[in-house]
Design an enzyme around this catalytic site. Structure first.
Site, mmCIF file in Angstrom:
data_model
loop_
_atom_site.group_PDB
_atom_site.id
_atom_site.type_symbol
_atom_site.label_atom_id
_atom_site.label_comp_id
_atom_site.label_asym_id
_atom_site.label_seq_id
_atom_site.Cartn_x
_atom_site.Cartn_y
_atom_site.Cartn_z
ATOM 1 N N LYS A 102 0.832 -1.211 0.000
ATOM 2 C CA LYS A 102 0.000 0.000 0.000
ATOM 3 C C LYS A 102 0.867 1.262 0.000
ATOM 4 O O LYS A 102 0.659 2.165 -0.801
ATOM 5 C CB LYS A 102 -0.904 0.000 1.246
ATOM 6 C CG LYS A 102 -1.573 1.331 1.516
ATOM 7 C CD LYS A 102 -2.457 1.291 2.740
ATOM 8 C CE LYS A 102 -1.766 1.509 4.057
ATOM 9 N NZ LYS A 102 -1.469 2.904 4.412
ATOM 10 N N ASN A 103 1.850 1.292 0.914
ATOM 11 C CA ASN A 103 2.596 2.529 1.105
ATOM 12 C C ASN A 103 3.648 2.789 0.020
ATOM 13 O O ASN A 103 4.334 3.816 0.054
ATOM 14 C CB ASN A 103 3.225 2.570 2.499
ATOM 15 C CG ASN A 103 2.151 2.765 3.562
ATOM 16 O OD1 ASN A 103 0.997 3.088 3.240
ATOM 17 N ND2 ASN A 103 2.506 2.558 4.820
ATOM 18 N N ASP A 151 4.395 0.551 12.200
ATOM 19 C CA ASP A 151 3.225 -0.118 11.625
ATOM 20 C C ASP A 151 3.102 -1.582 12.060
ATOM 21 O O ASP A 151 2.128 -2.246 11.700
ATOM 22 C CB ASP A 151 3.271 -0.031 10.085
ATOM 23 C CG ASP A 151 3.000 1.376 9.584
ATOM 24 O OD1 ASP A 151 2.500 2.197 10.367
ATOM 25 O OD2 ASP A 151 3.302 1.653 8.404
ATOM 26 N N ARG A 198 0.302 14.477 13.382
ATOM 27 C CA ARG A 198 0.778 14.286 12.009
ATOM 28 C C ARG A 198 0.726 15.540 11.128
ATOM 29 O O ARG A 198 0.032 15.578 10.114
ATOM 30 C CB ARG A 198 -0.002 13.142 11.340
ATOM 31 C CG ARG A 198 0.175 11.831 12.056
ATOM 32 C CD ARG A 198 -0.549 10.702 11.376
ATOM 33 N NE ARG A 198 0.160 10.177 10.217
ATOM 34 C CZ ARG A 198 -0.316 9.210 9.437
ATOM 35 N NH1 ARG A 198 -1.511 8.713 9.668
ATOM 36 N NH2 ARG A 198 0.383 8.761 8.429
ATOM 37 N N VAL A 216 7.530 6.973 17.180
ATOM 38 C CA VAL A 216 7.252 7.669 15.908
ATOM 39 C C VAL A 216 5.991 8.529 16.007
ATOM 40 O O VAL A 216 5.980 9.681 15.598
ATOM 41 C CB VAL A 216 7.151 6.668 14.736
ATOM 42 C CG1 VAL A 216 6.838 7.391 13.428
ATOM 43 C CG2 VAL A 216 8.439 5.862 14.606
ATOM 44 N N CYS A 241 -5.485 13.147 13.377
ATOM 45 C CA CYS A 241 -5.548 11.749 12.967
ATOM 46 C C CYS A 241 -5.586 10.869 14.213
ATOM 47 O O CYS A 241 -5.163 11.293 15.277
ATOM 48 C CB CYS A 241 -4.309 11.479 12.128
ATOM 49 S SG CYS A 241 -3.895 9.779 11.881
ATOM 50 N N ARG A 245 -8.780 -0.556 4.418
ATOM 51 C CA ARG A 245 -7.906 0.459 3.835
ATOM 52 C C ARG A 245 -6.539 -0.130 3.502
ATOM 53 O O ARG A 245 -5.868 0.368 2.598
ATOM 54 C CB ARG A 245 -7.690 1.615 4.824
ATOM 55 C CG ARG A 245 -8.919 2.446 5.050
ATOM 56 C CD ARG A 245 -8.593 3.635 5.895
ATOM 57 N NE ARG A 245 -7.484 4.382 5.302
ATOM 58 C CZ ARG A 245 -6.925 5.451 5.842
ATOM 59 N NH1 ARG A 245 -7.346 5.898 7.001
ATOM 60 N NH2 ARG A 245 -5.936 6.071 5.244
ATOM 61 N N ARG A 296 -4.809 10.540 4.410
ATOM 62 C CA ARG A 296 -3.773 11.570 4.520
ATOM 63 C C ARG A 296 -2.743 11.496 3.405
ATOM 64 O O ARG A 296 -2.144 12.507 3.031
ATOM 65 C CB ARG A 296 -3.042 11.431 5.856
ATOM 66 C CG ARG A 296 -3.937 11.426 7.047
ATOM 67 C CD ARG A 296 -3.112 11.223 8.287
ATOM 68 N NE ARG A 296 -2.086 12.256 8.378
ATOM 69 C CZ ARG A 296 -2.291 13.461 8.878
ATOM 70 N NH1 ARG A 296 -3.459 13.773 9.384
ATOM 71 N NH2 ARG A 296 -1.323 14.343 8.904
HETATM 72 N N1 EPU Z 1 6.045 14.722 10.983
HETATM 73 C C1 EPU Z 1 6.118 16.073 11.279
HETATM 74 N N2 EPU Z 1 6.062 16.962 10.228
HETATM 75 C C2 EPU Z 1 5.929 16.571 8.938
HETATM 76 C C3 EPU Z 1 5.873 15.195 8.643
HETATM 77 C C4 EPU Z 1 5.934 14.287 9.686
HETATM 78 O O1 EPU Z 1 6.225 16.456 12.430
HETATM 79 O O2 EPU Z 1 5.878 17.437 8.058
HETATM 80 C C5 EPU Z 1 6.101 13.728 12.083
HETATM 81 C C6 EPU Z 1 4.821 12.915 12.226
HETATM 82 O O3 EPU Z 1 3.832 13.586 12.964
HETATM 83 C C7 EPU Z 1 5.332 11.656 12.893
HETATM 84 C C8 EPU Z 1 6.739 11.492 12.299
HETATM 85 O O4 EPU Z 1 7.071 12.757 11.746
HETATM 86 O O5 EPU Z 1 5.412 11.834 14.270
HETATM 87 C C9 EPU Z 1 6.854 10.461 11.206
HETATM 88 O O6 EPU Z 1 5.794 10.590 10.298
HETATM 89 P P1 EPU Z 1 5.931 10.293 8.735
HETATM 90 O O7 EPU Z 1 5.828 11.576 8.011
HETATM 91 O O8 EPU Z 1 7.126 9.446 8.475
HETATM 92 O O9 EPU Z 1 4.612 9.444 8.473
HETATM 93 P P2 EPU Z 1 3.787 9.462 7.153
HETATM 94 O O10 EPU Z 1 4.690 9.695 6.018
HETATM 95 O O11 EPU Z 1 2.606 10.354 7.326
HETATM 96 C C10 EPU Z 1 4.060 6.936 6.560
HETATM 97 C C11 EPU Z 1 3.126 5.781 6.347
HETATM 98 C C12 EPU Z 1 2.528 5.369 7.674
HETATM 99 C C13 EPU Z 1 3.662 4.989 8.619
HETATM 100 C C14 EPU Z 1 4.658 6.161 8.748
HETATM 101 C C15 EPU Z 1 5.873 5.824 9.584
HETATM 102 C C16 EPU Z 1 2.365 6.121 4.088
HETATM 103 C C17 EPU Z 1 1.263 6.459 3.160
HETATM 104 N N3 EPU Z 1 2.103 6.159 5.394
HETATM 105 O O12 EPU Z 1 3.244 7.974 7.093
HETATM 106 O O13 EPU Z 1 1.698 4.233 7.436
HETATM 107 O O14 EPU Z 1 3.160 4.676 9.896
HETATM 108 O O15 EPU Z 1 5.103 6.559 7.442
HETATM 109 O O16 EPU Z 1 6.546 4.739 9.071
HETATM 110 O O17 EPU Z 1 3.452 5.788 3.649
HETATM 111 C C18 EPU Z 1 -0.027 2.719 7.874
HETATM 112 O O18 EPU Z 1 0.224 2.153 6.786
HETATM 113 O O19 EPU Z 1 -0.822 2.206 8.722
HETATM 114 C C19 EPU Z 1 0.574 4.001 8.190
HETATM 115 C C20 EPU Z 1 0.092 4.817 9.114
#
Ligand code: EPU
Length: 419
Positions: A22-23, A306, A122, A328, A117, A398, A93
């Site tokens: 998915k990701n 995850d 996030r 995280v 969320c 999802r 998101r």
């Molecule tokens: N963060 C910030 N500012 C930003 C971006 C992130 O503070 O601009 C913080 C977030 O709040 C969090 C940390 O950085 O505390 C890491 O978040 P990240 O941005 O890496 O998460 P994401 O990109 O929104 C992806 C996956 C998630 C997975 C996380 C961590 C996708 C579509 N989603 O989310 O997947 O948990 O990386 O590995 O790739 C899931 O599949 O269930 C899922 C939630």
């Protein structure tokens, strides 16, 4: 709303295949916005988040053709609107991933801010800050990010923290920027590497993906291609944990064990014998009860957030006391309260759950709150005495393709009850 009913007590046995990730599929579908010709993406999982992404692209005017094997051909030449509306972004998101490609390719984008969320606040500030450093003019108004740029300019981006979709968004934007962009403290997740491989197949010049420093030499245009998404490591890990919790013996094929080293190490610590081949993993618990493990989540290659909820369930029925620290996301323990209703002994202390293993869980009606939390409730249901009813399983749909079919193939007594 559909529900899952699980009658616990069957050790899982047998073989299943893993779906596309998915990701990885989500950013790759967003990346098709960058190409001048049609991009055909294969090994796409059949999931609600994919449907949402297709709806998002479709509303922009993009043409999508899906065949019976879930290959999706995307042609962006018909795009009309550079807009991602709130109703779609709030339900997924990852919609934010269209921001970088739209801006880089068309010079403009209006994308809703995702808002809060179930697993944490996030924010997407680092996505926005990166684009601003590349010369974009960005302002937030009425809940929307409005971004404009003639042509983005390469720069050195040092990320404040490791963000997966942030790295992906900026990497995509940089493919068409003027000059060579370097992203430092980049996310190293395999899905970032898969996206980079896809971008390179489209004619981009990305190097270093998989390390914490990614370099992107901007090109004038990207082209159509064909690309297959890599297997889903979190789906893989979830079925391995399901086998372990039930004392079962399963073989998982069409996966990549290399992506799961931290998870496999913890499964071995929990008492599983695990063998791996190039594209398969076999786990055997020999009918024994798991041993408690201590887990700390962190960005790849460390233990993935995850997989945290699934290992919480594993510890719940393990021999001994284990701790789970979530570093995280700040609020990713919603499953704990549901597991407690099934008899789990868990104490939350800040970002750490202290879990004393119990001998038995009893079935209860429980509620899914997010994707991985839902998976942990299904796992608990597989060992609980009686019928566990998991409500709000749209969260599971999802991210897990045909979960009840795959578990049933492994012998689980599980059925979906339509609303
Ligand atoms: N963060 C910030 N500012 C930003 C971006 C992130 O503070 O601009 C913080 C977030 O709040 C969090 C940390 O950085 O505390 C890491 O978040 P990240 O941005 O890496 O998460 P994401 O990109 O929104 C992806 C996956 C998630 C997975 C996380 C961590 C996708 C579509 N989603 O989310 O997947 O948990 O990386 O590995 O790739 C899931 O599949 O269930 C899922 C939630």
């Amino acid at each position: 709303m559909d529900k899952l009913i699980i009658t616990g007590g069957v050790p899982l046995q047998g073989e299943i295949r893993i779906s596309g990730a998915k990701n990885a599929a989500l950013p790759i579908l967003a990346a098709t916005l960058l190409a001048d010709g049609p991009v055909k993406v294969g090994n796409i999982p059949h999931l609600q988040d994919i449907t949402t992404t297709m709806e998002l692209l479709g509303r922009m005017g993009v043409e999508l053709v899906v065949d019976e094997r879930m290959n999706i051909e995307v042609d962006c030449s018909t795009i009309r609107e550079l807009f991602a509306p709130y109703d779609l972004v709030k339900s997924m998101r990852a919609s934010i991933l269209v921001l970088g490609p739209m801006l880089a390719r068309f010079g403009e984008a209006v994308v809703s801010l995702p808002g809060g969320c179930a697993i944490g606040s996030r924010p997407v500030n680092l996505h926005i800050e990166g684009l601003v450093k590349m010369g974009a003019d960005v302002h937030v108004e009425g809940g929307y990010i409005h971004a404009k740029a003639r042509r983005l300019k390469a720069t050195r981006l040092v990320m404040d923290l490791v963000t997966v979709t942030g790295t992906e968004n900026l990497m995509m934007a940089a493919t068409l920027a003027e000059g060579t962009t370097v992203i430092e403290n980049a996310a190293r997740e395999p899905e970032v590497v898969d996206l980079a491989n896809c971008l390179n197949a489209m004619g981009a010049k990305v190097s270093g993906a998989g390390s914490d420093s990614i370099s992107i030499e901007g090109v004038d245009a990207l082209f159509g291609t064909r690309y297959d998404v890599l297997p889903d490591r979190i789906e893989t890990g979830t079925y391995l944990a399901a086998a372990a919790i039930t004392g079962g013996h399963v073989r998982i094929k069409d996966t990549q064990p290399r992506m799961l080293e931290a998870v496999i190490e913890k499964l071995r610590e929990a008492g599983a014998s695990v063998e791996v081949g190039d594209r398969w993993i076999e786990l055997d618990m020999n009918g024994s009860r798991p041993r408690a493990t201590n887990i700390r989540t962190s960005p790849y290659p460390a233990f993935p957030t995850d997989m945290q909820a699934q290992f919480t369930s594993l510890n719940v029925v393990s021999d001994g006391t284990g701790t789970i620290s979530e570093t995280v996301f700040e609020n990713r323990f919603m499953h704990v309260h549901e597991l407690q209703r099934m008899g789990a002994d868990i104490q939350l202390e800040g970002n750490t759950a202290v879990i004393r293993g119990v001998n038995r869980l009893t079935a209860a009606p429980v509620m899914a709150t997010d994707l991985r939390a839902s998976a942990s409730l299904v796992l608990a249901g597989l060992v609980a005495e009686g019928d566990t009813v998991v409500d709000r399983i749209y969260h599971i749909d999802r991210g897990y393709e045909s979960i009840e079919e795959k578990l049933a193939k492994l012998g689980a007594r599980i059925r979906r009850v339509p609303a």
